[in-house]
Design an enzyme around this catalytic site. Structure first.
Site, PDB file in Angstrom:
ATOM      1  N   LYS A  62       0.840  -1.197   0.000  1.00 48.92           N
ATOM      2  CA  LYS A  62       0.000   0.000   0.000  1.00 48.92           C
ATOM      3  C   LYS A  62       0.878   1.252   0.000  1.00 48.92           C
ATOM      4  O   LYS A  62       1.874   1.312   0.740  1.00 48.92           O
ATOM      5  CB  LYS A  62      -0.904  -0.028   1.243  1.00 48.92           C
ATOM      6  N   SER A 131      -9.505   2.085   2.625  1.00 43.82           N
ATOM      7  CA  SER A 131      -8.498   2.830   1.908  1.00 43.82           C
ATOM      8  C   SER A 131      -7.484   1.964   1.188  1.00 43.82           C
ATOM      9  O   SER A 131      -6.809   2.420   0.275  1.00 43.82           O
ATOM     10  CB  SER A 131      -7.758   3.741   2.881  1.00 43.82           C
ATOM     11  N   SER A 155     -10.404  -0.317   6.741  1.00 35.34           N
ATOM     12  CA  SER A 155      -9.703  -0.251   5.458  1.00 35.34           C
ATOM     13  C   SER A 155      -9.035  -1.533   5.000  1.00 35.34           C
ATOM     14  O   SER A 155      -8.438  -1.559   3.929  1.00 35.34           O
ATOM     15  CB  SER A 155      -8.655   0.864   5.499  1.00 35.34           C
TER      16      SER A 155
END
Lengths: 409, 409
Positions: A62, A131, A155
């Site tokens: 990420k 996210s 997330s």
């Protein structure tokens, strides 16, 4: 999906090399990512170790997690082209296990709520969630066997549910967040996405050096079904997934009963955003003070909200969270795991929202391990969430694996 | 020393401008630093706000704390010339209060134990302590009214004692560590150095937005004197300083009694380095894996030790710490503050060691506020340490201020 355990077995059998396993991922990315957009950077020539417990495993990272070999841009123009000097602790650890940090995956700005351009691999008109959008989409689409995400509200578990892959948000700080952009230091938790629960257990055991996480017993668990009445009711699809999860657990020998959470947990749930927004405003003080106008609207609104929270309200929320953790610890004397919704329903039919974390934020605040188990079905993916006691990540994965097996079988 | 409160009073009275206050610091640095070496960078042209509660206050920033306007080099060649994109949360906060981040101060490599070249402002043959060497020396020498340090074992309170200035290691995470290089996420705590206890209270209240920290009551406290028998006995100078601290507290109206800590606290003390070294090895995974040979000997030895610690031993140490925090919380039902040694004695006569944190590491692990109060005397500085309950930073400072006043008076 690409199973980590399957790739490792083929490498152990000599029918696949680590380089060959990485090339499989490159091929899948070339074929599928043009319609998805899960990546912000792909390393053209990473070191590919020949040995190690995760040799041949390509990992998606990420883009709020530091990497020395690729930019780390936080989903924000403020970090255009930003290159950290070193790798985050978890990335360095993965490399030392033989894994390859192959790509950076899309993230909402500072892992808040403004959507990325990433599409759900099961239907491009739907959000992959957020996210950790790119990590969930990359694993769900079969482009990578392992990806790193973070969860501050929902997330990791929510996008895994939307994208049809397994995921774990482990116990708080089981994986150190050093080198990960902070939004809320009391909540931010690193998590993993993989094809199945066994893949997660293998990866988490290796990353943490805790062999007991893999192969923990899931036998005859006492499971509490929690519907979290304090939150708005979920969709029929989520209720159906939960019912199928319950039936699968019973088929596999679990003792299942319904549980209404004590009021201390509802009170904590209600205060999650106080902690998140207050800490976000302080963690992102440089960005907010100097570049507020450059922030996209949703994260800006969160930080504006945080700016208006008094320290006393924050302290009160922290005390409620502390009290709720004690109450929850007591509940786990009676139950081995909680079974609940992973998300309010399948991925919403929009790219303008990442969906709603209302079934996730309590567990993040409690710091307890959560696993998303995909529930096979005809429509868009929906998962169920298995929640365990703090530090009981192995047992939680074992219970999740038992349910996963019964759902498939 | 330069008193923050005094500078602020002169600015409020119109007899000093913020720019003039910064220039005072520049002058003191030019005069004194050549013999001390407290700084690694000084901003030649910082923005100097005209207003704000800390306008005119020049701050020294330990060089493991991110600054956008000056390099952040961690006391390590691995970070030569390293420029973060933004300021750490505490630096951004200080700037928004009107303060000026004037200089970066020396730190041992990654805030561990390898000495800097900084000298004690009271005798150049003695260490200023560490790891926050430059911040303690800069304030102790009267070059700055405020400086930031961090404490993982004893890196704020001990150098403050050695350099003769006041300091606070606040409650764990009262000041967010976002943008501060992590050594141990369970222990690292940001702290402040200033001329006196009142200066600390003013700065901490402003930084945290918690007005109640300044002006809390120190009236008639119940004080427990703790000698921490589990640790090797301190020097005669430290015993003498503690005796003078006790006498001052009694003169000021405190009820003082001796306390032998329960065994749970000794057990935690014994396990501090397990937590520190284990987490250090994980936090510095990139540095250790890729650049072990480039690390100086003491931090390398700590990380080697951490590399040999099994997760089970770490978990055991964390459980002991948790248990000890509960026991300590109970003790604070009977006492308002603990009075104990800040360091084993005055600064050692060497530049080859930063001294011993054995009277600090328990309190860091407990997450409770600690204040160093300098004890006036003829020889090298020695301080006493006031320890309070978690979250009771205002009350702890008030008790410390009462002792400080009686010592001076």
């Amino acid at each position: 999906m690409l199973s980590l355990l399957d790739l490792r077995a083929r490498i152990a059998a000599g029918t696949l090399t680590p380089r060959g396993a990485i090339d499989l991922c490159r091929g899948a990315i070339a074929a599928r990512d043009p319609g998805i957009g899960a990546f912000v950077a792909i390393d053209p020539d990473p070191a590919i170790p020949d040995s190690g417990p995760l040799a041949g495993i390509a990992v998606g990272v990420k883009d709020i997690i530091d990497t020395a070999s690729m930019p780390t841009q936080m989903g924000s123009g403020l970090y255009d082209g930003w290159r950290p000097r070193g790798d985050a602790a978890v990335v360095a650890r993965l490399k030392s296990l033989g894994a390859v940090a192959l790509a950076k995956t899309t993230t909402t700005t500072f892992a808040s709520s403004d959507p990325t351009a990433t599409r759900n691999p099961h239907d491009p008109g739907h959000t992959p969630g957020g996210s950790s959008a790119g990590s969930a989409a990359a694993v769900g689409a079969g482009m990578l066997p392992l990806a790193l995400g973070t969860q501050t509200a929902g997330s990791v578990i929510r996008p895994a549910s939307y994208c049809g892959c397994a995921a774990i948000k482990p116990s708080f700080r089981l994986i150190p967040t050093v080198g990960v952009k902070t939004y809320s230091w009391a909540l931010d938790t690193l998590g993993l996405f993989a094809a199945g629960v066994g893949d997660l257990a293998c990866a988490l055991a290796a990353i943490t050096g805790r062999d007991g996480i893999e192969g923990a017993s899931g036998d005859s668990p006492r499971i509490a079904v929690v519907r979290l009445q304090v939150a708005e009711a979920p969709s029929a699809e989520a209720e159906d997934a939960l019912a199928r999860g319950v039936a699968a657990a019973e088929r596999a020998g679990a003792r299942v009963s319904d549980l209404t959470l004590p009021p201390e947990l509802d009170a904590a749930w209600e205060r999650h955003s106080v902690i998140q927004d207050y800490e976000g405003r302080h963690a992102l003080a440089w960005e907010y003070t100097n570049h507020r106008e450059a922030l996209p609207p949703l994260v800006r609104a969160h930080l504006d909200a945080g700016d208006a929270i008094a320290p006393a309200a924050y302290d009160d929320a922290r005390r409620h969270a502390h009290r709720a953790r004690r109450v929850l610890k007591g509940l786990f004397d009676e139950f081995d795991a909680i079974l609940t919704f992973s998300a309010p329903g399948p991925a919403p039919a929009t790219l303008a929202s990442t969906g709603d974390p209302r079934f996730n934020r309590l567990w993040t605040q409690m710091g307890v391990p959560c696993v998303n188990v995909p529930v096979p079905g005809d429509g868009l993916p929906v998962g169920v969430q298995v929640v365990g006691r703090f530090g009981g990540d192995g047992r939680t994965l074992a219970v999740a694996g038992m349910i996963e097996g019964a759902l498939r079988g």
